[in-house]
Design an enzyme around this catalytic site. Structure first.
Site, PDB file in Angstrom:
ATOM      1  CE1 TYR A  54      50.598  42.068  47.141  1.00  0.00           C
ATOM      2  CE2 TYR A  54      48.584  43.448  47.299  1.00  0.00           C
ATOM      3  CZ  TYR A  54      49.324  42.397  46.759  1.00  0.00           C
ATOM      4  OH  TYR A  54      48.685  41.295  45.811  1.00  0.00           O
ATOM      5  CG  HIS A 116      49.771  36.225  49.277  1.00  0.00           C
ATOM      6  ND1 HIS A 116      50.237  37.680  49.646  1.00  0.00           N
ATOM      7  CD2 HIS A 116      49.699  36.516  47.741  1.00  0.00           C
ATOM      8  CE1 HIS A 116      50.321  38.162  48.606  1.00  0.00           C
ATOM      9  NE2 HIS A 116      50.044  37.855  47.323  1.00  0.00           N
TER      10      HIS A 116
HETATM   11  P1  NDP Z   1      46.638  44.402  36.601  1.00  0.00           P
HETATM   12  O1  NDP Z   1      46.306  43.224  35.616  1.00  0.00           O
HETATM   13  O2  NDP Z   1      45.617  44.992  37.432  1.00  0.00           O
HETATM   14  O3  NDP Z   1      47.325  45.644  35.853  1.00  0.00           O
HETATM   15  C1  NDP Z   1      47.772  46.661  36.565  1.00  0.00           C
HETATM   16  C2  NDP Z   1      48.444  47.613  35.442  1.00  0.00           C
HETATM   17  O4  NDP Z   1      47.525  48.175  34.304  1.00  0.00           O
HETATM   18  C3  NDP Z   1      49.290  48.919  36.113  1.00  0.00           C
HETATM   19  O5  NDP Z   1      50.359  48.891  35.356  1.00  0.00           O
HETATM   20  C4  NDP Z   1      48.064  49.847  35.635  1.00  0.00           C
HETATM   21  O6  NDP Z   1      48.996  51.116  35.332  1.00  0.00           O
HETATM   22  C5  NDP Z   1      47.681  49.263  34.427  1.00  0.00           C
HETATM   23  N1  NDP Z   1      46.108  49.765  34.147  1.00  0.00           N
HETATM   24  C6  NDP Z   1      44.903  49.617  34.997  1.00  0.00           C
HETATM   25  N2  NDP Z   1      44.053  50.034  34.442  1.00  0.00           N
HETATM   26  C7  NDP Z   1      44.399  50.396  33.144  1.00  0.00           C
HETATM   27  C8  NDP Z   1      43.517  50.814  32.020  1.00  0.00           C
HETATM   28  N3  NDP Z   1      42.284  50.931  32.300  1.00  0.00           N
HETATM   29  N4  NDP Z   1      44.215  51.188  30.891  1.00  0.00           N
HETATM   30  C9  NDP Z   1      45.630  50.998  30.776  1.00  0.00           C
HETATM   31  N5  NDP Z   1      46.301  50.439  31.782  1.00  0.00           N
HETATM   32  C10 NDP Z   1      45.658  50.035  32.722  1.00  0.00           C
HETATM   33  O7  NDP Z   1      47.726  43.913  37.556  1.00  0.00           O
HETATM   34  P2  NDP Z   1      48.107  43.620  39.175  1.00  0.00           P
HETATM   35  O8  NDP Z   1      49.049  42.655  38.929  1.00  0.00           O
HETATM   36  O9  NDP Z   1      48.241  44.677  39.784  1.00  0.00           O
HETATM   37  O10 NDP Z   1      46.650  42.784  39.569  1.00  0.00           O
HETATM   38  C11 NDP Z   1      45.626  43.508  40.117  1.00  0.00           C
HETATM   39  C12 NDP Z   1      45.587  43.417  41.775  1.00  0.00           C
HETATM   40  O11 NDP Z   1      45.436  41.896  42.053  1.00  0.00           O
HETATM   41  C13 NDP Z   1      46.896  43.790  42.446  1.00  0.00           C
HETATM   42  O12 NDP Z   1      47.078  45.009  42.620  1.00  0.00           O
HETATM   43  C14 NDP Z   1      46.568  42.935  43.698  1.00  0.00           C
HETATM   44  O13 NDP Z   1      45.731  43.541  44.627  1.00  0.00           O
HETATM   45  C15 NDP Z   1      46.101  41.595  43.361  1.00  0.00           C
HETATM   46  N6  NDP Z   1      47.365  40.607  42.967  1.00  0.00           N
HETATM   47  C16 NDP Z   1      47.400  39.496  43.830  1.00  0.00           C
HETATM   48  C17 NDP Z   1      48.359  38.553  43.667  1.00  0.00           C
HETATM   49  C18 NDP Z   1      48.180  37.361  44.504  1.00  0.00           C
HETATM   50  O14 NDP Z   1      49.467  36.661  44.463  1.00  0.00           O
HETATM   51  N7  NDP Z   1      47.098  37.107  45.165  1.00  0.00           N
HETATM   52  C19 NDP Z   1      49.371  38.694  42.673  1.00  0.00           C
HETATM   53  C20 NDP Z   1      49.336  40.056  41.856  1.00  0.00           C
HETATM   54  C21 NDP Z   1      48.363  40.781  42.094  1.00  0.00           C
HETATM   55  P3  NDP Z   1      48.365  52.471  36.345  1.00  0.00           P
HETATM   56  O15 NDP Z   1      48.503  52.176  37.807  1.00  0.00           O
HETATM   57  O16 NDP Z   1      49.677  53.281  35.948  1.00  0.00           O
HETATM   58  O17 NDP Z   1      47.179  53.018  35.686  1.00  0.00           O
END
Ligand code: NDP
Length: 280
Positions: A54, A116
């Site tokens: 990241y 990962h």
């Molecule tokens: P999420 O499913 O957590 O969704 C994040 C998105 O949703 C962002 O665009 C955010 O926008 C929006 N959002 C968050 N809360 C709300 C809400 N209450 N209402 C409306 N929109 C919302 O996706 P991620 O892919 O980020 O997954 C979460 C975490 O998992 C990652 O950040 C990471 O730490 C981990 N991860 C791990 C992976 C792996 O391979 N191990 C791969 C992908 C993710 P905004 O920020 O603008 O609010």
């Protein structure tokens, strides 16, 4: 059932991890990142999930330091996760990657370090490195990410230590029931990434209907469904209001019928790559 933002699951080695934490995928270094981590800690979050790839561990570390001071809490009260990237999978290289992550984060130890992705031919050596770090007391828990059942079975053939966690894509369109049953059977805590399907579930009619019944948002219903299914979750937001919203999931309960309705939304649909077919 978790009643509070700081309630924890307990791994097979006795280490506790909060059921809900903050994700920071795609958040670039800078004030937005630092402020998101600080806001989360101020609101009572005690878990943060980052990864070497990241490229934001320094900002996460800054947010943690400033957030801990501001909230008046000790490092020991916080649960920090990072992950070794594919290019660093190997015995020596994984140990070096761990030290590099600690350096960037400015921490003495991590609570959880994950492989990962299950890169074929590489993850076993990396696992040996994680076992060494664990046995030396450098990290409190070790685990994997994006492992299918067959990857776990293969790893566990040679492993001394069973992973404490498997962090995978998990949301109502990808419920991974077989994988979860396997993890439960082996005492591996399942953790959801992209719990909100990166925002793609927010317009779903079924979820909207359930949310309206509880006076909650769709995001809150989905996160609550994670918790009631025994899955650790780490929604990402950089917006203070949403960080707060995502944590307000401990004051209501979905009925059995509602959780089953959400379970039945499964389409085995991924927003990320399938761990059997990735090319990075
Ligand atoms: P999420 O499913 O957590 O969704 C994040 C998105 O949703 C962002 O665009 C955010 O926008 C929006 N959002 C968050 N809360 C709300 C809400 N209450 N209402 C409306 N929109 C919302 O996706 P991620 O892919 O980020 O997954 C979460 C975490 O998992 C990652 O950040 C990471 O730490 C981990 N991860 C791990 C992976 C792996 O391979 N191990 C791969 C992908 C993710 P905004 O920020 O603008 O609010």
């Amino acid at each position: 059932m978790a009643k509070h933002l700081q309630d924890t699951t307990i791994f097979h080695n006795g280490v506790k991890m909060p059921w809900l934490g903050l994700g920071v995928f795609k958040v670039q270094e800078g004030p937005e990142l630092v402020n998101a981590v600080k806001a989360a800690l101020a609101q009572g979050y005690r878990s943060v999930d980052t990864a070497a790839i990241y490229d934001n561990e320094a900002g996460v570390g800054q947010g943690i330091r400033e957030g801990l001071t501001k909230a008046g809490i000790a490092r020991e009260e916080l649960f920090v996760t990072s992950k070794v990237w594919n290019a660093d999978l190997g015995y020596e290289s994984t140990i070096a990657a761990y030290e590099a992550s600690l350096g960037k984060l400015g921490l003495e130890y991590l609570d959880l370090y994950l492989i990962h992705w299950p890169v074929a031919g590489k993850y076993k050596e990396a696992w040996r490195a994680l076992e060494t770090l664990y046995k030396k007391g450098r990290v409190r828990a070790i685990g994997v990410s994006n492992f299918h059942i067959h990857h776990l079975e293969d790893l566990m053939k040679d492993a001394e230590i069973i992973p404490m966690v498997n962090q995978v894509e998990y949301h109502p369109r990808l419920t991974q029931k077989d994988l979860q049953a396997f993890c439960v059977k082996h005492g591996i805590q399942l953790e959801a990434w992209s719990p909100l399907m990166q925002g793609q579930l927010l317009d779903d009619q079924v979820l909207k209907e359930i949310a309206a019944k509880h006076g909650k948002s769709v995001a809150q219903v989905v996160l609550r469904w994670d918790l009631q299914n025994g899955v650790v979750t780490i929604p990402k937001s950089t917006k203070e209001q949403r960080i707060a919203e995502n944590a307000e999931v401990f004051d209501f309960e979905l009925t059995k019928e509602e959780t089953e309705r959400i379970d039945s939304m499964n389409e085995n649909l991924r927003v990320g790559p399938d761990p059997d077919h990735f090319d990075f």
